[in-house]
Design a protein around this motif. Sequence first.
Motif, PDB file in Angstrom:
ATOM      1  N   ALA A  32       0.808  -1.219   0.000  1.00 18.40           N
ATOM      2  CA  ALA A  32       0.000   0.000   0.000  1.00 18.40           C
ATOM      3  C   ALA A  32       0.842   1.271   0.000  1.00 18.40           C
ATOM      4  O   ALA A  32       0.452   2.290  -0.561  1.00 18.40           O
ATOM      5  CB  ALA A  32      -0.939  -0.011   1.201  1.00 18.40           C
ATOM      6  N   GLY A  33       2.000   1.251   0.668  1.00 21.72           N
ATOM      7  CA  GLY A  33       2.805   2.459   0.779  1.00 21.72           C
ATOM      8  C   GLY A  33       2.314   3.344   1.915  1.00 21.72           C
ATOM      9  O   GLY A  33       1.344   3.035   2.609  1.00 21.72           O
ATOM     10  N   THR A  34       2.985   4.474   2.116  1.00 19.86           N
ATOM     11  CA  THR A  34       2.640   5.371   3.224  1.00 19.86           C
ATOM     12  C   THR A  34       1.447   6.264   2.903  1.00 19.86           C
ATOM     13  O   THR A  34       0.774   6.748   3.822  1.00 19.86           O
ATOM     14  CB  THR A  34       3.844   6.249   3.596  1.00 19.86           C
ATOM     15  N   VAL A  35       1.196   6.514   1.624  1.00 20.30           N
ATOM     16  CA  VAL A  35       0.030   7.312   1.208  1.00 20.30           C
ATOM     17  C   VAL A  35      -0.714   6.527   0.127  1.00 20.30           C
ATOM     18  O   VAL A  35      -0.497   6.734  -1.066  1.00 20.30           O
ATOM     19  CB  VAL A  35       0.437   8.707   0.690  1.00 20.30           C
ATOM     20  N   PRO A  36      -1.582   5.598   0.520  1.00 16.42           N
ATOM     21  CA  PRO A  36      -2.283   4.775  -0.476  1.00 16.42           C
ATOM     22  C   PRO A  36      -3.192   5.571  -1.400  1.00 16.42           C
ATOM     23  O   PRO A  36      -3.479   5.142  -2.509  1.00 16.42           O
ATOM     24  CB  PRO A  36      -3.101   3.808   0.387  1.00 16.42           C
ATOM     25  N   LEU A  37      -3.643   6.747  -0.939  1.00 15.09           N
ATOM     26  CA  LEU A  37      -4.575   7.517  -1.770  1.00 15.09           C
ATOM     27  C   LEU A  37      -4.394   9.011  -1.520  1.00 15.09           C
ATOM     28  O   LEU A  37      -4.402   9.471  -0.378  1.00 15.09           O
ATOM     29  CB  LEU A  37      -6.023   7.111  -1.455  1.00 15.09           C
ATOM     30  N   ASP A  38      -4.195   9.762  -2.606  1.00 14.42           N
ATOM     31  CA  ASP A  38      -4.216  11.227  -2.589  1.00 14.42           C
ATOM     32  C   ASP A  38      -5.017  11.626  -3.817  1.00 14.42           C
ATOM     33  O   ASP A  38      -4.506  11.655  -4.933  1.00 14.42           O
ATOM     34  CB  ASP A  38      -2.791  11.784  -2.629  1.00 14.42           C
ATOM     35  N   TRP A  39      -6.272  11.956  -3.612  1.00 12.52           N
ATOM     36  CA  TRP A  39      -7.263  11.970  -4.695  1.00 12.52           C
ATOM     37  C   TRP A  39      -8.037  13.279  -4.667  1.00 12.52           C
ATOM     38  O   TRP A  39      -8.680  13.610  -3.676  1.00 12.52           O
ATOM     39  CB  TRP A  39      -8.192  10.770  -4.486  1.00 12.52           C
ATOM     40  N   SER A  40      -7.954  14.038  -5.760  1.00  9.91           N
ATOM     41  CA  SER A  40      -8.692  15.296  -5.896  1.00  9.91           C
ATOM     42  C   SER A  40      -9.515  15.269  -7.172  1.00  9.91           C
ATOM     43  O   SER A  40      -9.173  14.584  -8.137  1.00  9.91           O
ATOM     44  CB  SER A  40      -7.737  16.494  -5.916  1.00  9.91           C
ATOM     45  N   GLY A  41     -10.583  16.041  -7.191  1.00  9.23           N
ATOM     46  CA  GLY A  41     -11.404  16.135  -8.384  1.00  9.23           C
ATOM     47  C   GLY A  41     -12.765  16.696  -8.070  1.00  9.23           C
ATOM     48  O   GLY A  41     -12.970  17.334  -7.030  1.00  9.23           O
ATOM     49  N   ASN A  42     -13.699  16.478  -8.975  1.00 11.21           N
ATOM     50  CA  ASN A  42     -15.061  16.934  -8.746  1.00 11.21           C
ATOM     51  C   ASN A  42     -16.024  15.795  -9.006  1.00 11.21           C
ATOM     52  O   ASN A  42     -15.771  14.916  -9.825  1.00 11.21           O
ATOM     53  CB  ASN A  42     -15.406  18.123  -9.645  1.00 11.21           C
ATOM     54  N   VAL A  43     -17.106  15.791  -8.261  1.00 12.50           N
ATOM     55  CA  VAL A  43     -18.127  14.777  -8.410  1.00 12.50           C
ATOM     56  C   VAL A  43     -19.422  15.454  -8.845  1.00 12.50           C
ATOM     57  O   VAL A  43     -19.875  16.410  -8.218  1.00 12.50           O
ATOM     58  CB  VAL A  43     -18.327  13.966  -7.096  1.00 12.50           C
ATOM     59  N   ILE A  44     -19.977  14.971  -9.958  1.00 12.24           N
ATOM     60  CA  ILE A  44     -21.258  15.494 -10.451  1.00 12.24           C
ATOM     61  C   ILE A  44     -22.386  14.600  -9.956  1.00 12.24           C
ATOM     62  O   ILE A  44     -23.378  15.070  -9.414  1.00 12.24           O
ATOM     63  CB  ILE A  44     -21.246  15.573 -11.986  1.00 12.24           C
ATOM     64  N   PHE A  45     -22.225  13.308 -10.157  1.00  9.64           N
ATOM     65  CA  PHE A  45     -23.202  12.349  -9.637  1.00  9.64           C
ATOM     66  C   PHE A  45     -22.543  11.403  -8.628  1.00  9.64           C
ATOM     67  O   PHE A  45     -22.906  11.363  -7.473  1.00  9.64           O
ATOM     68  CB  PHE A  45     -23.836  11.541 -10.785  1.00  9.64           C
TER      69      PHE A  45
ATOM     70  N   VAL B 245      -1.796  -1.788  10.028  1.00  8.51           N
ATOM     71  CA  VAL B 245      -1.287  -0.421   9.911  1.00  8.51           C
ATOM     72  C   VAL B 245      -2.451   0.551  10.134  1.00  8.51           C
ATOM     73  O   VAL B 245      -3.530   0.372   9.578  1.00  8.51           O
ATOM     74  CB  VAL B 245      -0.656  -0.178   8.526  1.00  8.51           C
ATOM     75  N   THR B 246      -2.233   1.575  10.956  1.00 10.27           N
ATOM     76  CA  THR B 246      -3.277   2.566  11.210  1.00 10.27           C
ATOM     77  C   THR B 246      -3.214   3.661  10.145  1.00 10.27           C
ATOM     78  O   THR B 246      -2.158   4.268   9.928  1.00 10.27           O
ATOM     79  CB  THR B 246      -3.120   3.182  12.605  1.00 10.27           C
ATOM     80  N   TYR B 247      -4.341   3.888   9.488  1.00  8.57           N
ATOM     81  CA  TYR B 247      -4.444   4.903   8.441  1.00  8.57           C
ATOM     82  C   TYR B 247      -5.376   6.012   8.889  1.00  8.57           C
ATOM     83  O   TYR B 247      -6.369   5.781   9.591  1.00  8.57           O
ATOM     84  CB  TYR B 247      -4.987   4.302   7.144  1.00  8.57           C
ATOM     85  N   GLN B 248      -5.055   7.225   8.470  1.00  5.26           N
ATOM     86  CA  GLN B 248      -5.958   8.355   8.675  1.00  5.26           C
ATOM     87  C   GLN B 248      -6.655   8.678   7.356  1.00  5.26           C
ATOM     88  O   GLN B 248      -6.012   8.925   6.351  1.00  5.26           O
ATOM     89  CB  GLN B 248      -5.206   9.590   9.174  1.00  5.26           C
TER      90      GLN B 248
ATOM     91  N   PRO C 287      -6.803  -1.818   9.402  1.00  8.14           N
ATOM     92  CA  PRO C 287      -7.316  -3.054   8.800  1.00  8.14           C
ATOM     93  C   PRO C 287      -6.749  -4.290   9.492  1.00  8.14           C
ATOM     94  O   PRO C 287      -5.572  -4.330   9.843  1.00  8.14           O
ATOM     95  CB  PRO C 287      -6.839  -2.979   7.345  1.00  8.14           C
ATOM     96  N   SER C 288      -7.587  -5.295   9.677  1.00  4.73           N
ATOM     97  CA  SER C 288      -7.121  -6.565  10.245  1.00  4.73           C
ATOM     98  C   SER C 288      -6.539  -7.468   9.161  1.00  4.73           C
ATOM     99  O   SER C 288      -5.830  -8.434   9.464  1.00  4.73           O
ATOM    100  CB  SER C 288      -8.273  -7.281  10.950  1.00  4.73           C
ATOM    101  N   SER C 289      -6.843  -7.179   7.897  1.00  7.04           N
ATOM    102  CA  SER C 289      -6.284  -7.943   6.776  1.00  7.04           C
ATOM    103  C   SER C 289      -6.067  -6.997   5.617  1.00  7.04           C
ATOM    104  O   SER C 289      -6.791  -6.009   5.451  1.00  7.04           O
ATOM    105  CB  SER C 289      -7.223  -9.085   6.364  1.00  7.04           C
ATOM    106  N   CYS C 290      -5.058  -7.312   4.806  1.00  6.46           N
ATOM    107  CA  CYS C 290      -4.787  -6.457   3.654  1.00  6.46           C
ATOM    108  C   CYS C 290      -5.867  -6.665   2.598  1.00  6.46           C
ATOM    109  O   CYS C 290      -6.540  -7.692   2.565  1.00  6.46           O
ATOM    110  CB  CYS C 290      -3.411  -6.769   3.071  1.00  6.46           C
ATOM    111  N   GLY C 291      -6.039  -5.681   1.758  1.00  3.94           N
ATOM    112  CA  GLY C 291      -7.052  -5.817   0.721  1.00  3.94           C
ATOM    113  C   GLY C 291      -7.380  -4.489   0.071  1.00  3.94           C
ATOM    114  O   GLY C 291      -6.788  -3.450   0.378  1.00  3.94           O
ATOM    115  N   LYS C 292      -8.340  -4.544  -0.838  1.00  5.65           N
ATOM    116  CA  LYS C 292      -8.776  -3.364  -1.584  1.00  5.65           C
ATOM    117  C   LYS C 292     -10.042  -2.799  -0.947  1.00  5.65           C
ATOM    118  O   LYS C 292     -10.940  -3.534  -0.550  1.00  5.65           O
ATOM    119  CB  LYS C 292      -9.036  -3.736  -3.043  1.00  5.65           C
TER     120      LYS C 292
END
Length: 198
Positions: A96-109, A121-124, A167-172
Amino acid sequence: MELWKLNTAFKLFLLSISASFLASALLHYTPVLQYLPVVLTVGVALYISLIVNPTLRRRPLRVYLMATVLISTGLALSVATVGYFTLTSVGSCPSAGTVPLDWSGNVIFYVECHPYLDAGVTYQFSFTLLSGPGYRLRVTQDPFPTPILHIASLYPSANVEVWNFTPSSCGKYWVELLNVGFGSQSSYYHVVIAVVTT
């Protein structure tokens, strides 16, 4: 066993497999879903064996033995193949790495993203509404929402949502955003999932 009884038993078997799949999906019990293909493969192979063997008994013994060996071998290979891919898919996850997601954009629907997280691993999770009417967020775990990990709504008056998860187990995982403007106005967001450092 008479043919009509065998066919009825096989139909009931297929019905029970379908019912087990639906019940497991609704109750979000993924271990059952992982092993249902193995049970289905064994049942189908057994059904084919029982259908074919009476016909082969009218032929020479060596043909009957050869067919029995081929059916048994096919059954063993099918179970081994399904079991192998099931275990490898369950037990292996990308890093996963130290920053699994850094996501910006716009949502219409509606928009979604699928980051991988490591076990233990504890994630914020940080959700920020940059502009727009707001959005409703939901975080779930693949392959089914089992369970819903987090759900909240962001509006201009409360535009930040932060929480931690280990998470108690790795995954998506699924991060889903639903715009509360329903297409009349976009909502701009910034989502970050990062490892909590101590």
